[in-house]
Design a protein around this motif. Structure first.
Motif, PDB file in Angstrom:
ATOM      1  N   TYR A 270     -23.164  25.526 -45.653  1.00  0.00           N
ATOM      2  CA  TYR A 270     -22.081  26.490 -45.412  1.00  0.00           C
ATOM      3  C   TYR A 270     -21.333  26.251 -46.782  1.00  0.00           C
ATOM      4  O   TYR A 270     -20.368  27.309 -47.146  1.00  0.00           O
ATOM      5  CB  TYR A 270     -21.313  26.474 -44.271  1.00  0.00           C
ATOM      6  CG  TYR A 270     -20.665  25.106 -43.932  1.00  0.00           C
ATOM      7  CD1 TYR A 270     -19.544  24.976 -44.333  1.00  0.00           C
ATOM      8  CD2 TYR A 270     -21.321  24.222 -42.954  1.00  0.00           C
ATOM      9  CE1 TYR A 270     -18.992  23.580 -43.630  1.00  0.00           C
ATOM     10  CE2 TYR A 270     -20.920  23.058 -42.546  1.00  0.00           C
ATOM     11  CZ  TYR A 270     -19.440  22.703 -42.884  1.00  0.00           C
ATOM     12  OH  TYR A 270     -18.954  21.627 -42.487  1.00  0.00           O
ATOM     13  N   GLU A 273     -24.461  25.941 -50.259  1.00  0.00           N
ATOM     14  CA  GLU A 273     -25.191  27.293 -50.601  1.00  0.00           C
ATOM     15  C   GLU A 273     -24.558  28.249 -49.621  1.00  0.00           C
ATOM     16  O   GLU A 273     -25.034  28.821 -48.870  1.00  0.00           O
ATOM     17  CB  GLU A 273     -26.665  27.114 -50.265  1.00  0.00           C
ATOM     18  CG  GLU A 273     -27.365  26.068 -51.121  1.00  0.00           C
ATOM     19  CD  GLU A 273     -28.796  26.239 -50.667  1.00  0.00           C
ATOM     20  OE1 GLU A 273     -29.707  26.977 -51.062  1.00  0.00           O
ATOM     21  OE2 GLU A 273     -29.155  25.217 -50.093  1.00  0.00           O
ATOM     22  N   PRO A 274     -23.235  28.635 -50.003  1.00  0.00           N
ATOM     23  CA  PRO A 274     -22.372  29.524 -49.164  1.00  0.00           C
ATOM     24  C   PRO A 274     -23.017  30.870 -48.725  1.00  0.00           C
ATOM     25  O   PRO A 274     -22.957  31.434 -47.669  1.00  0.00           O
ATOM     26  CB  PRO A 274     -21.110  29.504 -49.471  1.00  0.00           C
ATOM     27  CG  PRO A 274     -21.234  29.048 -50.890  1.00  0.00           C
ATOM     28  CD  PRO A 274     -22.172  28.021 -50.983  1.00  0.00           C
ATOM     29  N   GLU A 275     -23.478  31.460 -49.992  1.00  0.00           N
ATOM     30  CA  GLU A 275     -23.962  32.750 -49.890  1.00  0.00           C
ATOM     31  C   GLU A 275     -25.252  33.042 -48.895  1.00  0.00           C
ATOM     32  O   GLU A 275     -25.635  33.770 -48.307  1.00  0.00           O
ATOM     33  CB  GLU A 275     -24.183  33.421 -51.208  1.00  0.00           C
ATOM     34  CG  GLU A 275     -23.102  33.733 -51.984  1.00  0.00           C
ATOM     35  CD  GLU A 275     -23.197  34.225 -53.184  1.00  0.00           C
ATOM     36  OE1 GLU A 275     -24.349  34.418 -53.742  1.00  0.00           O
ATOM     37  OE2 GLU A 275     -22.034  34.160 -53.977  1.00  0.00           O
ATOM     38  N   GLU A 276     -26.186  31.956 -49.160  1.00  0.00           N
ATOM     39  CA  GLU A 276     -27.288  31.589 -48.655  1.00  0.00           C
ATOM     40  C   GLU A 276     -27.373  31.493 -47.033  1.00  0.00           C
ATOM     41  O   GLU A 276     -27.839  32.218 -46.177  1.00  0.00           O
ATOM     42  CB  GLU A 276     -28.356  30.953 -49.340  1.00  0.00           C
ATOM     43  CG  GLU A 276     -29.850  30.515 -48.752  1.00  0.00           C
ATOM     44  CD  GLU A 276     -30.802  31.763 -48.703  1.00  0.00           C
ATOM     45  OE1 GLU A 276     -31.861  31.749 -48.108  1.00  0.00           O
ATOM     46  OE2 GLU A 276     -30.386  32.514 -49.628  1.00  0.00           O
ATOM     47  N   TYR A 277     -26.213  30.648 -47.035  1.00  0.00           N
ATOM     48  CA  TYR A 277     -25.929  30.331 -45.471  1.00  0.00           C
ATOM     49  C   TYR A 277     -25.611  31.654 -44.667  1.00  0.00           C
ATOM     50  O   TYR A 277     -26.118  31.950 -43.683  1.00  0.00           O
ATOM     51  CB  TYR A 277     -24.921  29.274 -45.361  1.00  0.00           C
ATOM     52  CG  TYR A 277     -24.622  28.509 -44.035  1.00  0.00           C
ATOM     53  CD1 TYR A 277     -25.464  27.448 -43.458  1.00  0.00           C
ATOM     54  CD2 TYR A 277     -23.828  29.080 -43.273  1.00  0.00           C
ATOM     55  CE1 TYR A 277     -25.303  27.163 -42.245  1.00  0.00           C
ATOM     56  CE2 TYR A 277     -23.481  28.493 -42.064  1.00  0.00           C
ATOM     57  CZ  TYR A 277     -24.170  27.271 -41.579  1.00  0.00           C
ATOM     58  OH  TYR A 277     -24.024  27.174 -40.299  1.00  0.00           O
ATOM     59  N   VAL A 278     -24.633  32.285 -45.026  1.00  0.00           N
ATOM     60  CA  VAL A 278     -24.104  33.371 -44.422  1.00  0.00           C
ATOM     61  C   VAL A 278     -25.053  34.289 -44.125  1.00  0.00           C
ATOM     62  O   VAL A 278     -25.090  35.127 -43.066  1.00  0.00           O
ATOM     63  CB  VAL A 278     -22.884  34.034 -45.107  1.00  0.00           C
ATOM     64  CG1 VAL A 278     -22.341  35.401 -44.821  1.00  0.00           C
ATOM     65  CG2 VAL A 278     -21.793  33.031 -45.156  1.00  0.00           C
ATOM     66  N   LYS A 279     -26.056  34.693 -45.289  1.00  0.00           N
ATOM     67  CA  LYS A 279     -27.217  35.780 -45.244  1.00  0.00           C
ATOM     68  C   LYS A 279     -28.190  35.236 -43.838  1.00  0.00           C
ATOM     69  O   LYS A 279     -28.479  36.039 -43.187  1.00  0.00           O
ATOM     70  CB  LYS A 279     -27.709  35.775 -46.548  1.00  0.00           C
ATOM     71  CG  LYS A 279     -29.040  36.706 -46.364  1.00  0.00           C
ATOM     72  CD  LYS A 279     -29.706  36.778 -47.749  1.00  0.00           C
ATOM     73  CE  LYS A 279     -30.719  38.031 -47.513  1.00  0.00           C
ATOM     74  NZ  LYS A 279     -31.623  38.099 -46.571  1.00  0.00           N
TER      75      LYS A 279
END
Length: 289
Positions: A270, A273-279
């Motif tokens: 989170y 790789e915040p963007e990938e995690y949130v997606k």
């Protein structure tokens, strides 16, 4: 978007919570932080999930902005399960999703096995669902560290000097490999250290991520994972101390369990790789709606 926060009385004291409300009729997601004794601090970026549904954070008793009672008998899994149920009732949550990270997955599993009503789905993020299996995995992980680091860890554990600077320095090397691989280490995370309560962590877990001596050391719910009859997502980082092998194994025991690996992460995808995690999390929650 509205934000409400306050305190809820639970067994042993008051816990702080914060609700990010998107004013939709979708079921909220309640976030169970890691530790034990860590706080929601590092997970606060997940508030962006509130664009789709309400997101609820809380600091478990003993850490963060919550009360810090000195009664050490409070630091056990059963009380934390009751705490979550007390929060659910106080916030009138009829239906909700649970996102647990690390020790938060231990809590999520124990909660579902005793209080399953109203839980729409569970996300096991970097799960610890068997402390004995976790300990085995860390034995393997330690063997990937430089020999002198391995030796320092072993000697300190054998001599009972796990509070020494040498042990702490060697632990940092482990953490750089298997907890958070961001370099430089995020400044904002260093600020979050004040929110932690090492006493809770030590009593329940032990002196480090990989040396399990606390009252959770025999926790193992793998035999019950077949009873999770709600949508369930298991995630971890490729370099996670919650290893991809164990995480996939847990998902294989759960009917319809989904599994995802964040390829550039250790234990904090989170942040790594915040963007990938949130997606990934957002897509899963939407699929359950």
């Amino acid at each position: 978007m509205s934000i409400t926060e306050g305190f809820i009385e639970v067994t042993g004291g008051n816990v702080w919570y914060q609700k990010h409300d998107s004013n939709t009729d979708k079921a909220p997601v309640i976030v169970l932080h890691g530790g034990p004794g860590s706080s929601h601090y590092s997970l606060q970026g997940l508030r962006v999930l509130a664009e789709e549904r309400p997101v609820i954070f809380y600091d478990q008793l003993g850490c963060g902005k919550s009360d810090r009672p000195t009664d050490t008998t409070l630091w056990n899994l059963d009380r934390f399960v009751k705490e979550l149920e007390q929060i659910r009732k106080a916030l009138s949550l009829d239906e909700f999703h649970v996102l647990g990270h690390s020790w938060g997955t231990t809590l999520a599993a124990a909660y579902y096995l005793s209080e399953s009503e109203g839980v729409k789905s569970i996300i096991f993020s970097s799960p610890c669902l068997s402390a004995p299996l976790w300990a085995e995995d860390q034995e393997r992980n330690r063997k990937l560290l430089p020999l002198e680091v391995q030796q320092t860890l072993r000697e300190c554990e054998e001599n009972g000097t796990t509070d020494s600077k040498a042990y702490k320095d060697a632990t940092k090397v482990f953490n750089k490999h298997f907890v958070c691989r961001l370099d430089p280490f995020p400044e904002f995370l260093k600020k979050g250290a004040d929110y932690k309560n090492p006493e809770v962590y030590n009593i329940m877990w032990g002196p480090s991520e990989f040396h399990v001596t606390g009252n959770l050391k025999n926790f193992d719910c793998t035999a019950q994972l077949k009873d999770f009859n709600i949508p369930t997502l298991y995630t971890c980082g490729r370099h996670d101390e919650a290893t991809p092998e164990s995480t996939e194994y847990f998902s294989s025991l759960t009917p319809g369990g989904k599994f995802h690996v964040f390829e550039q992460s250790a234990h904090m995808p989170y942040l790594e790789e915040p963007e990938e995690y949130v997606k990934v999390i957002g897509d899963f929650l939407q699929s359950v709606d």
